[in-house]
Scaffold this motif. Structure first.
Motif, PDB file in Angstrom:
ATOM      1  N   HIS B  11      56.436  54.565  52.256  1.00 20.97           N
ATOM      2  CA  HIS B  11      55.602  53.795  53.186  1.00 20.97           C
ATOM      3  C   HIS B  11      55.793  54.303  54.620  1.00 20.97           C
ATOM      4  N   LEU B  15      53.072  55.965  57.237  1.00 23.08           N
ATOM      5  CA  LEU B  15      52.836  55.493  58.606  1.00 23.08           C
ATOM      6  C   LEU B  15      53.024  56.626  59.608  1.00 23.08           C
ATOM      7  N   SER B  16      53.930  57.534  59.318  1.00 22.80           N
ATOM      8  CA  SER B  16      54.204  58.638  60.234  1.00 22.80           C
ATOM      9  C   SER B  16      53.347  59.858  59.939  1.00 22.80           C
ATOM     10  N   ARG B  17      52.416  59.705  59.020  1.00 21.84           N
ATOM     11  CA  ARG B  17      51.523  60.801  58.620  1.00 21.84           C
ATOM     12  C   ARG B  17      52.324  62.024  58.162  1.00 21.84           C
ATOM     13  N   ARG B  93      41.874  65.771  64.142  1.00 24.98           N
ATOM     14  CA  ARG B  93      41.329  64.425  63.956  1.00 24.98           C
ATOM     15  C   ARG B  93      42.283  63.619  63.073  1.00 24.98           C
ATOM     16  N   ILE B  94      42.365  62.332  63.369  1.00 22.41           N
ATOM     17  CA  ILE B  94      43.215  61.449  62.574  1.00 22.41           C
ATOM     18  C   ILE B  94      42.280  60.607  61.714  1.00 22.41           C
ATOM     19  N   LEU B  95      42.348  60.830  60.430  1.00 21.80           N
ATOM     20  CA  LEU B  95      41.429  60.097  59.551  1.00 21.80           C
ATOM     21  C   LEU B  95      41.932  58.695  59.263  1.00 21.80           C
ATOM     22  N   GLY B  96      41.009  57.858  58.866  1.00 20.24           N
ATOM     23  CA  GLY B  96      41.374  56.522  58.393  1.00 20.24           C
ATOM     24  C   GLY B  96      41.569  55.515  59.503  1.00 20.24           C
ATOM     25  N   GLU B  97      41.495  55.973  60.735  1.00 20.99           N
ATOM     26  CA  GLU B  97      41.594  55.025  61.838  1.00 20.99           C
ATOM     27  C   GLU B  97      40.583  55.416  62.885  1.00 20.99           C
ATOM     28  N   GLU B  98      40.125  54.429  63.601  1.00 24.04           N
ATOM     29  CA  GLU B  98      39.156  54.681  64.645  1.00 24.04           C
ATOM     30  C   GLU B  98      39.554  53.863  65.853  1.00 24.04           C
TER      31      GLU B  98
END
Ligand SMILES: [Zn+2]
Lengths: 499, 99
Positions: B11, B15-17, B93-98
């Motif tokens: 987990h 969270l830390s990608r 780009r960071i996916l899954g968050e906007e």
């Protein structure tokens, strides 16, 4: 993708909405929250950054005292208790808008707690309970490149400007707002409006939603009428105007009602408001995202605002908007409805400044609420954004009071000032707008009018004094509105031997 | 009873990608468990009447006055960036968050 909605009236007949509003307000300090970088809006990218707000190794934050004063003032104005001791906390998340990989915020020890703000909708007062007001720092701004819409989906990469990162940010969180029924969207808007007025009156922020110095997140849930358990809520972000606050609540009520009606479940999630369509779309779901692993910020010592300091700040608060409205209502002799119209038109400050510049309240209100409101509507701008100052309005009315202008000429002066032709005196001079009350100049016009309207003149001579109105009208027309109508009437009657 | 489970490590990695393979998770979970257990020994000496400590110094209310200090130039600010474009930090780009 279209979303099924239920008609608003039907949704409200079947469900009771519960709201919660989180508002972020950027404080207007000279320097950032934890470093000395400037905070100017609209500066070139990455020109207002330093090792502290870029999170470079070895840098240490130090709290800006003016920001703490600002948040305490906001807390006091919202009737909050200011706690005796609290700490900052690290909110850890992996996103490039914070270069440190965490945002300095407050977690379970907010600086201000348990307040309230009363707002009025259609003559009914709603008390909005405030859960907490806490201090944090703003984040940087990301620009998503490569996608068609500037949104992250489809983007190749993001470009980040950290000028905004570290600007003092106050978050104000309401308790659940219940029992507003069909007025829920209006109550939400009224709260945001009143909060903006309140913070503006304190002089601690520009609170300009179009610049992002005030931003609202709106939580909405529905429960069936008669139920006692609240439904699952969604949080709508990106709500960047007062009108959007109202629209976002309304559109979420309509959408959620349709989901529940079809036997579906509301997902606890973040939704995004779209200004163009007035609707929301799904963002990230909460379960996976909200794990911020808060812990006390080791780089900043606790805050323990002394009671003396808090009382000093309380004593320094200006007259707050609600008290001010009550005062001017009395001073100007306004009905509740008239006051509401003035407030809704955004004319209170403008009228008050005009009065302060020497104008009678009735005249000041008349100009701002009629002539100038009409012109603001024509130009599609806020009243305050018209190109005229209260001092200029006061100057024009002073000329009316001195009988140098009549109302009709005054309107031409307003027109000239708004068109950028200069000050009222310059417009009067350039357009030659002085009232002609000089008897010699008037007499020549009157002689001509009597000659041109012999039949009317005869009626007046014969005793039909009311007919003189037509001659006065002709004089006004011949003088292009510049004659002193009262003096013209006296002179006409004199010449026709009936005075 | 371990101090941290393999699921918790997975987990935190998410969270830390951090993309961790199964064997990496096995390896790290065991290591982190040892580290946390070692640090947890500190709790054994904490008596009931000692409140948790978050700061080493007994200080409160350390503030600076609201004054500007010179910022870096954009060139200095971007000098350590892995990539830059249009005077901005360029990041994947960071996916899954906007935001
Ligand atoms: Zn800085």
């Amino acid at each position: 993708m279209s979303t099924t909605v239920m008609k608003y009236e039907e949704a409200l007949a079947r469900f009771e909405p519960v709201l919660g509003i989180e508002t972020h307000i950027e404080l207007g300090t000279r320097s950032k929250m934890f470093c000395g970088c400037p905070t100017a809006f609209g500066a070139e990218p990455n020109t207002q950054v330093c090792p502290v707000c870029l999170g470079l190794p070895g840098s240490l934050p130090v709290t800006n005292k003016a920001a703490i004063e600002g948040i305490i003032k906001i807390g006091l104005a919202l009737n909050c208790d200011i706690v005796e001791w609290c700490r900052f906390a690290r909110k850890n998340y992996f996103y490039p808008d914070m270069p440190k990989n965490y945002q300095i915020s407050q977690y379970d020890e907010p600086l201000c707690v348990d307040g309230h703000l009363d707002v009025e909708v259609d003559g009914t007062t709603f008390r909005i309970e405030i859960e907490r007001v806490h201090m944090e720092e703003d984040t940087g701004k990301s620009l998503h490149v490569g996608g068609a819409t500037g949104r992250i989906h489809g983007a190749d990469h993001s470009l980040v400007d950290y000028n905004r990162a570290g600007i003092p940010l106050v978050e104000i969180v309401t308790k659940p707002i219940t029992a507003t029924g069909e007025k829920a969207p209006l109550v939400a808007k009224a709260y945001a409006t009143e909060l903006r007025e309140l913070v503006r009156s304190l002089g601690v922020s520009e609170v300009r939603m179009e610049h992002g110095s005030m931003r609202c997140d709106v939580n909405v849930s529905l429960m069936p009428r008669g139920a006692s358990e609240w439904g699952t809520r969604t949080e709508t972000k990106n709500v960047n105007s007062l009108r959007s606050v109202e629209r976002a609540v309304r559109s979420e009520i309509e959408r959620q009602a349709a989901v529940l009606d079809a036997g579906g479940k509301i997902v606890q999630e973040t939704r995004h408001f779209h200004e163009d369509s007035g609707t929301t779309t799904s963002g990230r779901s909460k379960e996976e995202a909200q794990d911020y692993r808060y812990f006390p910020e080791p780089d900043l010592v606790p805050m323990a605002p002394s009671r003396e300091w808090v009382e000093e700040l309380r004593a320094s608060l200006p007259e707050l908007p609600a008290a001010r409205r009550r005062r001017v209502q009395g001073e100007w002799g306004l009905s509740d409805l008239e006051l509401r119209d003035v407030v809704n038109a955004g004319a209170l400050d403008l009228i008050e400044e005009t009065v302060r510049a020497g104008t009678d309240p009735g005249a000041a209100r008349k100009w701002w609420m009629n002539e100038l409101s009409r012109r603001a509507t024509e130009q599609n701008v806020e009243l305050a954004d018209l190109a005229i100052t209260p001092q200029q309005v006061a100057r024009i009315q002073a000329m009316v009071d001195a009988k140098e202008l009549n109302d009709k000429l005054a309107r031409k002066v307003f027109e000239g000032v708004l068109a950028g032709e200069g000050t009222p005196d310059e417009v009067v001079a350039a357009r030659g707008l002085k009232v002609v009350s000089d008897d010699g100049a008037l007499a020549a016009i009157i002689d001509q009018v009597i000659a041109d309207n012999a039949d009317v003149a005869d009626k007046v001579r014969g005793g039909k004094v009311a007919a003189a109105g037509a001659l006065v009208g002709a004089v006004m027309k011949a003088s292009r509105g510049q004659a002193d109508a009262g003096r013209a009437r006296e002179l006409i009657l004199e010449k026709l031997g009936v005075s | 009873m371990s101090a941290i489970t393999r699921d918790e490590v997975a987990h935190l990695a998410r969270l830390s990608r951090l993309a961790l393979g199964d064997d990496e998770l096995d390896h790290l979970a065991a290591q982190l468990d040892q580290i946390i257990s070692a640090v947890a020994r500190v709790q054994e000496v904490a008596a009931e009447d000692i409140p948790p400590t978050s700061h080493a110094l007994p200080l409160t209310n350390v503030y600076r006055s609201d004054e500007n200090r010179p910022s870096l130039t954009p060139e200095q600010a971007l000098s350590g960036a892995p990539a830059a474009e249009d005077q901005r930090f360029r990041v994947p780009r960071i996916l899954g968050e906007e935001a």
